[in-house]
Design a protein around this motif. Sequence first.
Motif, PDB file in Angstrom:
ATOM      1  N   ASP A 141       1.321   0.172   7.411  1.00  0.00           N
ATOM      2  CA  ASP A 141       1.169   0.757   6.088  1.00  0.00           C
ATOM      3  C   ASP A 141       0.819  -0.289   5.039  1.00  0.00           C
ATOM      4  O   ASP A 141      -0.098  -0.095   4.240  1.00  0.00           O
ATOM      5  N   LEU A 142       1.549  -1.391   5.007  1.00  0.00           N
ATOM      6  CA  LEU A 142       1.327  -2.410   3.986  1.00  0.00           C
ATOM      7  C   LEU A 142      -0.092  -2.959   4.051  1.00  0.00           C
ATOM      8  O   LEU A 142      -0.751  -3.140   3.022  1.00  0.00           O
ATOM      9  N   VAL A 143      -0.564  -3.237   5.268  1.00  0.00           N
ATOM     10  CA  VAL A 143      -1.926  -3.767   5.433  1.00  0.00           C
ATOM     11  C   VAL A 143      -2.944  -2.751   4.924  1.00  0.00           C
ATOM     12  O   VAL A 143      -3.886  -3.094   4.197  1.00  0.00           O
ATOM     13  N   VAL A 144      -2.768  -1.496   5.289  1.00  0.00           N
ATOM     14  CA  VAL A 144      -3.726  -0.469   4.889  1.00  0.00           C
ATOM     15  C   VAL A 144      -3.668  -0.222   3.389  1.00  0.00           C
ATOM     16  O   VAL A 144      -4.700   0.029   2.746  1.00  0.00           O
ATOM     17  N   GLN A 145      -2.479  -0.297   2.779  1.00  0.00           N
ATOM     18  CA  GLN A 145      -2.412  -0.173   1.325  1.00  0.00           C
ATOM     19  C   GLN A 145      -3.292  -1.230   0.659  1.00  0.00           C
ATOM     20  O   GLN A 145      -3.935  -0.967  -0.359  1.00  0.00           O
ATOM     21  N   GLY A 146      -3.302  -2.435   1.235  1.00  0.00           N
ATOM     22  CA  GLY A 146      -4.151  -3.485   0.690  1.00  0.00           C
ATOM     23  C   GLY A 146      -5.618  -3.234   0.959  1.00  0.00           C
ATOM     24  O   GLY A 146      -6.459  -3.302   0.051  1.00  0.00           O
ATOM     25  N   GLU A 147      -5.965  -2.905   2.206  1.00  0.00           N
ATOM     26  CA  GLU A 147      -7.368  -2.773   2.602  1.00  0.00           C
ATOM     27  C   GLU A 147      -8.049  -1.546   2.003  1.00  0.00           C
ATOM     28  O   GLU A 147      -9.264  -1.559   1.783  1.00  0.00           O
ATOM     29  N   SER A 148      -7.303  -0.497   1.760  1.00  0.00           N
ATOM     30  CA  SER A 148      -7.905   0.737   1.250  1.00  0.00           C
ATOM     31  C   SER A 148      -8.032   0.760  -0.264  1.00  0.00           C
ATOM     32  O   SER A 148      -8.561   1.718  -0.833  1.00  0.00           O
ATOM     33  N   GLY A 149      -7.535  -0.283  -0.936  1.00  0.00           N
ATOM     34  CA  GLY A 149      -7.614  -0.341  -2.385  1.00  0.00           C
ATOM     35  C   GLY A 149      -6.446   0.280  -3.113  1.00  0.00           C
ATOM     36  O   GLY A 149      -6.397   0.252  -4.347  1.00  0.00           O
ATOM     37  N   LEU A 150      -5.473   0.831  -2.379  1.00  0.00           N
ATOM     38  CA  LEU A 150      -4.360   1.495  -3.052  1.00  0.00           C
ATOM     39  C   LEU A 150      -3.538   0.524  -3.892  1.00  0.00           C
ATOM     40  O   LEU A 150      -3.082   0.863  -4.994  1.00  0.00           O
ATOM     41  N   MET A 151      -3.328  -0.696  -3.379  1.00  0.00           N
ATOM     42  CA  MET A 151      -2.566  -1.669  -4.162  1.00  0.00           C
ATOM     43  C   MET A 151      -3.255  -1.992  -5.480  1.00  0.00           C
ATOM     44  O   MET A 151      -2.596  -2.262  -6.490  1.00  0.00           O
ATOM     45  N   SER A 152      -4.579  -1.949  -5.469  1.00  0.00           N
ATOM     46  CA  SER A 152      -5.323  -2.345  -6.666  1.00  0.00           C
ATOM     47  C   SER A 152      -5.172  -1.348  -7.806  1.00  0.00           C
ATOM     48  O   SER A 152      -5.446  -1.678  -8.960  1.00  0.00           O
ATOM     49  N   ILE A 153      -4.740  -0.111  -7.507  1.00  0.00           N
ATOM     50  CA  ILE A 153      -4.571   0.880  -8.569  1.00  0.00           C
ATOM     51  C   ILE A 153      -3.105   1.060  -8.946  1.00  0.00           C
ATOM     52  O   ILE A 153      -2.782   1.864  -9.822  1.00  0.00           O
ATOM     53  N   ASN A 154      -2.216   0.297  -8.330  1.00  0.00           N
ATOM     54  CA  ASN A 154      -0.786   0.446  -8.569  1.00  0.00           C
ATOM     55  C   ASN A 154      -0.260  -0.746  -9.351  1.00  0.00           C
ATOM     56  O   ASN A 154      -0.643  -1.883  -9.094  1.00  0.00           O
ATOM     57  N   GLY A 155       0.629  -0.494 -10.291  1.00  0.00           N
ATOM     58  CA  GLY A 155       1.213  -1.566 -11.072  1.00  0.00           C
ATOM     59  C   GLY A 155       0.654  -1.626 -12.481  1.00  0.00           C
ATOM     60  O   GLY A 155      -0.118  -0.768 -12.906  1.00  0.00           O
ATOM     61  N   GLU A 156       1.081  -2.640 -13.215  1.00  0.00           N
ATOM     62  CA  GLU A 156       0.711  -2.791 -14.615  1.00  0.00           C
ATOM     63  C   GLU A 156      -0.583  -3.579 -14.770  1.00  0.00           C
ATOM     64  O   GLU A 156      -0.897  -4.444 -13.965  1.00  0.00           O
TER      65      GLU A 156
END
Length: 383
Positions: A141-156
Amino acid sequence: MPGLPLQGIKVVDFSRVLAGPLSTQVLGDLGADVIKIEHPERGDDTRDWGIRIGETETTYYYAFNRNKRSVALDLGDPEMIEAARALVADADVVVENFKQGGMERFGLGFEELMKINPRIIYCSIAGYDRAGEEAQRPGYDLVVQGESGLMSINGEAGRPPLKFGVAVVDMFAGMYAAQAILAALVDVQRTGRGRRVDLALYDCGVTLSAYYGLDALVMKSDPPRYGNAHPSVIPYGVFDAADGPLVIAVGNNRQFQSLCRDVLGRTDMADDPRFATNILRSENRSALIPELERELLNHKRADLLNKLAAAGIPCGEVLGLYEALSHPRTEASNMLVTHKNAKGEDIVFTAPPWRIDGERCRVRPPPTLGEHTAEVLASLKNP
């Protein structure tokens, strides 16, 4: 109450960790007989994740394995493989998330099982496209959150990319798998022939980008991050009152007018042409939000919540997780179930979120490792 919708459906679950077990938990919640195949010694990996609440159970394992029976089989043993094949012979669904080729090595691949049960629904969950160049990569999950761009839309804004608080890719993959399996079960009633269902965590991660993903494709660049705010609905987010945070979700122009006039007494903001429509408020976010934040700090949270509710504006407290789960609202919903483990300790876990015919579905606690092995194998010898 009538029987649950999937009563009489048999599921053999070879999956571990999260996405696969969540998909079969959904089927079990709806009445299917889910037989969870586990290694006799180590069991599901999640029996060693989270907080220990039993001899072979943890909080993580409990979250995804209610309404199942556990059968301990060592698939390195030919006799145990034959037992697994016997279980599948009259099953309706098989779910697995082995690495590419893993089930085939055991003689439990789709083609092999179709020969003994042509009505089988065979669901495979992998990290990446099983027909693609990355088929052998493990899926996390963590790897895919990074690779799919999900991390880039999360946070401040201005802060580093941030993973979601729970394993959202795994969880959505499990729900998508359950949806596809249910559709295939309907189809087999018409055709008499089983189906193969494949899901990739990466594909689910891309799907989860939703409107943010479409924004990125239109702009040909990354959309900005707004933290707790909404990218296009203004004002919509977490705000601080004088004594604590609250959520305010203004969904239309009428609600904005009511917020300004009835809740805050700020007719100047209501009449400001820069804030007349949501699109204008979005364009003038930098002028509106700081002024709104300053105004809200002049009011107590309880007063704001009462006025917002009276004005028909969606709002709520921001609670800690334990505070939320201990809230009377949660108790009244019957979302929490308590049972005693083998040591006589009270263990609390969640119920399925839906009601059928006005009632919560049955809830049986997750099984101990191999709890039902003798019972299930005996049924194979004495049908």
